[in-house]
Design a protein around this motif. Sequence first.
Motif, PDB file in Angstrom:
ATOM      1  N   LYS A   1     -15.770 -25.691  28.912  1.00 38.08           N
ATOM      2  CA  LYS A   1     -16.814 -26.710  28.750  1.00 38.08           C
ATOM      3  C   LYS A   1     -18.136 -26.243  29.361  1.00 38.08           C
ATOM      4  O   LYS A   1     -19.216 -26.534  28.819  1.00 38.08           O
TER       5      LYS A   1
ATOM      6  N   ILE B   1     -19.717 -23.893  26.844  1.00 40.90           N
ATOM      7  CA  ILE B   1     -20.285 -24.624  25.703  1.00 40.90           C
ATOM      8  C   ILE B   1     -21.579 -25.324  26.107  1.00 40.90           C
ATOM      9  O   ILE B   1     -22.574 -25.318  25.364  1.00 40.90           O
TER      10      ILE B   1
ATOM     11  N   TYR C   1     -13.793 -19.319  21.225  1.00 40.12           N
ATOM     12  CA  TYR C   1     -14.796 -20.218  20.635  1.00 40.12           C
ATOM     13  C   TYR C   1     -15.812 -20.653  21.684  1.00 40.12           C
ATOM     14  O   TYR C   1     -17.002 -20.796  21.379  1.00 40.12           O
ATOM     15  N   ALA C   2     -15.359 -20.853  22.926  1.00 43.86           N
ATOM     16  CA  ALA C   2     -16.292 -21.223  23.998  1.00 43.86           C
ATOM     17  C   ALA C   2     -17.289 -20.103  24.245  1.00 43.86           C
ATOM     18  O   ALA C   2     -18.485 -20.352  24.483  1.00 43.86           O
TER      19      ALA C   2
ATOM     20  N   VAL D   1     -19.899 -20.121  21.423  1.00 42.24           N
ATOM     21  CA  VAL D   1     -20.906 -21.177  21.561  1.00 42.24           C
ATOM     22  C   VAL D   1     -21.878 -20.839  22.683  1.00 42.24           C
ATOM     23  O   VAL D   1     -23.085 -21.090  22.568  1.00 42.24           O
TER      24      VAL D   1
ATOM     25  N   MET E   1     -25.025 -24.021  19.819  1.00 47.20           N
ATOM     26  CA  MET E   1     -24.440 -25.038  18.950  1.00 47.20           C
ATOM     27  C   MET E   1     -24.547 -24.638  17.486  1.00 47.20           C
ATOM     28  O   MET E   1     -23.663 -24.927  16.682  1.00 47.20           O
TER      29      MET E   1
ATOM     30  N   GLY F   1     -21.715 -22.272  16.759  1.00 49.75           N
ATOM     31  CA  GLY F   1     -20.453 -23.008  16.754  1.00 49.75           C
ATOM     32  C   GLY F   1     -20.261 -23.822  15.489  1.00 49.75           C
ATOM     33  O   GLY F   1     -19.166 -23.860  14.920  1.00 49.75           O
TER      34      GLY F   1
ATOM     35  N   LEU G   1     -10.055 -24.924  18.219  1.00 55.35           N
ATOM     36  CA  LEU G   1     -11.370 -25.527  18.454  1.00 55.35           C
ATOM     37  C   LEU G   1     -11.247 -26.787  19.296  1.00 55.35           C
ATOM     38  O   LEU G   1     -12.073 -27.043  20.178  1.00 55.35           O
TER      39      LEU G   1
ATOM     40  N   VAL H   1     -13.055 -27.575  23.146  1.00 60.71           N
ATOM     41  CA  VAL H   1     -13.987 -28.683  23.426  1.00 60.71           C
ATOM     42  C   VAL H   1     -13.286 -29.841  24.126  1.00 60.71           C
ATOM     43  O   VAL H   1     -13.822 -30.943  24.213  1.00 60.71           O
ATOM     44  N   ASN H   2     -12.064 -29.595  24.602  1.00 62.33           N
ATOM     45  CA  ASN H   2     -11.307 -30.566  25.400  1.00 62.33           C
ATOM     46  C   ASN H   2     -10.893 -31.818  24.622  1.00 62.33           C
ATOM     47  O   ASN H   2     -10.780 -32.902  25.182  1.00 62.33           O
TER      48      ASN H   2
END
Length: 394
Positions: free
Chosen positions: A244, A247, A275-276, A279, A284, A287, A332, A336-337
Motif C-alpha cells: 500500500k 501504491i 503490481y505494487a 504502480v 496510477m 496500474g 491485483l 490493493v488490500n
Amino acid sequence: MSTILQRIQGDRTLWAIAIILALFSLMPVYSASSNIAFLYGSGNTLGMLGKHSIHLVLGLILMYAAHNISYKHYGPLSIILLPIAVVLLIYTLLQGHSVANASRWIQIPFLGWTFQTSAFASIVLMIYIARYLSKVDPEKLKSFKKTLVPLLGPIFLVCGFILPANFSTAALIFTICMVVLFIGGYPLKNLLIIIGSGVAGLLLFILLTLAFPNMSNRVETWKARVANFSEGNAEENYQVTKAKMAIAEGMVVGKGPGKSIQKNFLPQSNSDFIYAVIVEEFGMIGGVIILMFYVMFLVRVLIISQKAESKFGMLLAAGTGFAILVQAFVNLGVAVNLLPVTGQTLPLISAGGSSIWMTCLAIGIILSVSRGQITEETLEAEQKETPENIPAHA
C-alpha cells in the motif's frame, strides 16, 4: 515480417495482448529483482533478468506450438495427462521442494529450476472437464451418481492434493471448475451438492490438522492471513502495508522505471507483489493500463468462446481463459488490500518459470480454439476461390 505474421494464426488481438504484457514485464521484473538478488547474496540483477527472459522465450515458443495444434486433440490428450498430473501432485506433496513450509514445487533435473505442478494440473483438469461436458449424453449429465466418478472425482483429487500446501490455488481451481460446470449445463442442484461437499471436505481437513498439528502447519498460516486482513493489523500484515505504501507513493505518474523504494522491503517483490512495484514506478496511469489489458483479455476470451465452432471449444476457451483472469484479479486484489495474501502471481508479468509457461500454454490453447472459428474474412477468402471466380486460363 510478413512471413512471421502468416505463421501466427488465431486471434491477433490476443496475441498482441500476450506479447505486450510479456515484453513489459522485463522492466518491473528487472527493477524488483534487486531485492531478491541481494537477499540471496548474489547481487546479480542482470542474471535474474536473463533468467526471466529465458522463461518468456520458452513460454512464447510453447504458446506458438500449442496454438498450432488443433484444439480437438487436447481432449483425448487430457485423459492421458490427468493421471500423470495427479501422480506429480502426490510426489510434490510428499517429496517436493518446500518454500516457507509449503511443498509446491518439484526440481527440474539438470537445470536447477523448480516447477509448480499445480499450474500444470489445473490446465489438464480444465481440458478434461471441457471434454467430458461436451461428450457425455445430456441425460447422463443430469445424474449426480453417474457423473460422480468420471467428472467430480478428478476435481476432488486435484484440489485435494493441492489443498495441504496451497489453499488459494485449490480454491481458485475449484471455483473455476464450478463455473465451467455451470456454463456446460451441469444441473444447479448438483452444483450445490458439490460446493457443499467441497466446504465439508475443507472443514474436515482443518479439523484433522488441528487434531494432528504435525500433519500440516498451513492452517495456522491461513488463519493468520485472514485475521490480519480483517483486523487491518499493519504490524503483522507487513507485506500488504509495504504494498500500500508503494501504491500511495506512485501517485499519478509514478517515480519512473527502476526508482521504486518499497521493492527493497517487499517480500516476493518480483512475483506476488509486482503490481505494487509497477504502480510505484509507473503511477496510477500505469496500474490502470495494466488492468485494462486484462479486461481486454477477458473480452477476447468471451468473444472466442462465443464464436467457438463446438461446445468443447467454447468450454475449453472459457475454462483456461477464466483461470488466467481470476488469478490476475486475485493478485491485483491482494496488492490493493481487497483480498488476504494468497501468493498468486500476476500472469505474464511476474517472475517464475512455471507460471509463465503454463499461462502461455493456456493462451496457446485459447488461440487454437480461435483458429477453428469461421470468420467473415475466411468466408470471403473462400468465396474468392470458388470455381466461378477462378479465371478460365488458371
